[in-house]
Write an enzyme that holds these catalytic residues in place. Sequence first.
Site, PDB file in Angstrom:
ATOM      1  N   ASN A   7       0.863  -1.184   0.000  1.00  0.00           N
ATOM      2  CA  ASN A   7       0.000   0.000   0.000  1.00  0.00           C
ATOM      3  C   ASN A   7       0.897   1.231   0.000  1.00  0.00           C
ATOM      4  OD1 ASN A   7      -1.857   2.006   0.437  1.00  0.00           O
ATOM      5  ND2 ASN A   7      -2.372   1.396   2.536  1.00  0.00           N
ATOM      6  N   TRP A   8       1.025   1.841  -1.164  1.00  0.00           N
ATOM      7  CA  TRP A   8       1.935   2.995  -1.279  1.00  0.00           C
ATOM      8  C   TRP A   8       1.360   4.272  -0.680  1.00  0.00           C
ATOM      9  CZ3 TRP A   8       3.891   2.436  -7.061  1.00  0.00           C
ATOM     10  CH2 TRP A   8       4.774   1.352  -7.129  1.00  0.00           C
ATOM     11  N   LYS A   9       0.066   4.254  -0.405  1.00  0.00           N
ATOM     12  CA  LYS A   9      -0.612   5.469   0.093  1.00  0.00           C
ATOM     13  C   LYS A   9      -0.343   6.628  -0.860  1.00  0.00           C
ATOM     14  CE  LYS A   9      -0.317   3.456   4.642  1.00  0.00           C
ATOM     15  NZ  LYS A   9      -0.273   3.625   6.078  1.00  0.00           N
ATOM     16  N   HIS A  92      -9.719   1.453   4.874  1.00  0.00           N
ATOM     17  CA  HIS A  92      -8.430   1.654   5.551  1.00  0.00           C
ATOM     18  C   HIS A  92      -8.626   2.665   6.688  1.00  0.00           C
ATOM     19  CE1 HIS A  92      -4.314   2.908   6.296  1.00  0.00           C
ATOM     20  NE2 HIS A  92      -3.953   1.758   5.770  1.00  0.00           N
ATOM     21  N   GLU A  94      -6.968   5.119   7.585  1.00  0.00           N
ATOM     22  CA  GLU A  94      -6.757   6.525   7.199  1.00  0.00           C
ATOM     23  C   GLU A  94      -8.007   7.075   6.503  1.00  0.00           C
ATOM     24  OE1 GLU A  94      -3.010   5.808   5.249  1.00  0.00           O
ATOM     25  OE2 GLU A  94      -2.165   5.351   7.223  1.00  0.00           O
ATOM     26  N   GLU A 164      -5.656  -4.465  10.884  1.00  0.00           N
ATOM     27  CA  GLU A 164      -4.626  -3.433  11.022  1.00  0.00           C
ATOM     28  C   GLU A 164      -4.908  -2.631  12.292  1.00  0.00           C
ATOM     29  OE1 GLU A 164      -2.569  -2.377   7.123  1.00  0.00           O
ATOM     30  OE2 GLU A 164      -4.332  -1.116   7.250  1.00  0.00           O
ATOM     31  N   GLY A 170       2.269   2.709  10.780  1.00  0.00           N
ATOM     32  CA  GLY A 170       3.237   3.786  10.615  1.00  0.00           C
ATOM     33  C   GLY A 170       3.953   4.194  11.889  1.00  0.00           C
ATOM     34  N   SER A 210       3.150  -1.627  10.593  1.00  0.00           N
ATOM     35  CA  SER A 210       4.596  -1.690  10.857  1.00  0.00           C
ATOM     36  C   SER A 210       5.226  -3.037  10.494  1.00  0.00           C
ATOM     37  CB  SER A 210       4.907  -1.308  12.308  1.00  0.00           C
ATOM     38  OG  SER A 210       4.568   0.051  12.536  1.00  0.00           O
ATOM     39  N   GLY A 231       2.734  -0.935   4.390  1.00  0.00           N
ATOM     40  CA  GLY A 231       2.779   0.479   4.003  1.00  0.00           C
ATOM     41  C   GLY A 231       4.216   0.925   3.784  1.00  0.00           C
ATOM     42  N   GLY A 232       4.781   1.562   4.782  1.00  0.00           N
ATOM     43  CA  GLY A 232       6.120   2.162   4.684  1.00  0.00           C
ATOM     44  C   GLY A 232       7.179   1.257   4.067  1.00  0.00           C
TER      45      GLY A 232
HETATM   46  P1  PGA Z   1       2.646   0.675   7.707  1.00  0.00           P
HETATM   47  O1  PGA Z   1       1.179   0.870   7.069  1.00  0.00           O
HETATM   48  O2  PGA Z   1       3.188  -0.624   7.178  1.00  0.00           O
HETATM   49  O3  PGA Z   1       3.437   1.867   7.239  1.00  0.00           O
HETATM   50  O4  PGA Z   1       2.467   0.637   9.189  1.00  0.00           O
HETATM   51  C1  PGA Z   1       0.331  -0.225   6.891  1.00  0.00           C
HETATM   52  C2  PGA Z   1      -0.984   0.215   6.308  1.00  0.00           C
HETATM   53  O5  PGA Z   1      -1.483   1.289   6.668  1.00  0.00           O
HETATM   54  O6  PGA Z   1      -1.564  -0.478   5.455  1.00  0.00           O
END
Ligand code: PGA
Length: 246
Positions: A7-9, A92, A94, A164, A170, A210, A231-232
Site C-alpha cells: 500500500n503505497w498510500k 483503511h 486513514e 490493522e 506507521g 509496521s 505500508g512504509g
Molecule cells: P505501515 O502501514 O506498514 O506503514 O504501518 C500499513 C498500512 O497502513 O496499510
Amino acid sequence: MAVIVANWKMNKVLSEAIEFTKALKSMSIKNGRKVIIAPPFVYLNQIVNELKGTEISVSAQNMFYEDKGAYTGEISPLQLIDIGVEYVIIGHSERRNIFKEDDELISKKLKSAISHNLTPIFCIGEKIEERRSGKTFEIIKKQLTDGLKLINADEIYKIIFAYEPVWAIGTGVNATPEQAGEVHQWIKAYLEKKYLNLTGESVKILYGGSVTAENAKSLMSIDGVDGLLVGGASLKIDSFEKIINF
Ligand code: PGA
C-alpha cells in the site's frame, strides 16, 4: 498462498512508481506468494500495463460505490475494472479517521466492489485507547457486523480481510504474535460461525501495521495470519523484496 500487498498510500512520483514496478517484475518471487501493489490512482493504468503478463496484480487504494455520475473527485468500480485493476482496499483506517468514512459507506463500497468482480481488501482494527480500555473485540465485531451488513453469506469468500491495529500503522510498533494471533483467530471464528459453517471454507486475513523486512517472517508464522498489508516498508524495493520472499 501468502498474500503480500504493497500500500503505497500518497507516495511516489511517476518515475519512481515505474522504476519500482520494473524492478518488481524482474525479481524472482518464491512460490506460494501472491503479490499485489496498490499505487495512487493516477498511476494505476500505467502500472497495470507494465505488469501485463506477470502474476503480480494491481489494487486501488479506495473507490466510490456508484458506477458513474456527478461525484466530483471520485473513482468508480467500473473505471477500475475497465483498466484492469483487480483489487481495491476498502475501509483503511486513514480513510475512516482522516476522511471520516463510516461503516455504512464502507458496506456500500464492499457490496459494489464484489458486484463488479473487484476483490475488496477490507481493513478493520482498533485504536490504542480502545485496546487499552479492553474494547478491541467489541470494535472489531462492530466493524465486521456493520461493514458486512449488505454482504451475503456466499459473498464473504470474495473478501480479503486485513487486521490493522491503528496504533501499529506507521508507528514502528507492530502487534506482538500474541496480539495479532488472538485477533486473527477471533475474526476467523466469528466469520466461520456467522457465515461459513455450512461449507467449512475459510477466508484470508492479512496483518498490517509496521510490517518490516525484519518481522515479516515471524508475523507470517502466526496461526491465522494469511498475508501482510505493507505500508512504509513497501516503498523501497529492497525491503519489499525481503518481505515478499520472507
Ligand atoms: P505501515 O502501514 O506498514 O506503514 O504501518 C500499513 C498500512 O497502513 O496499510
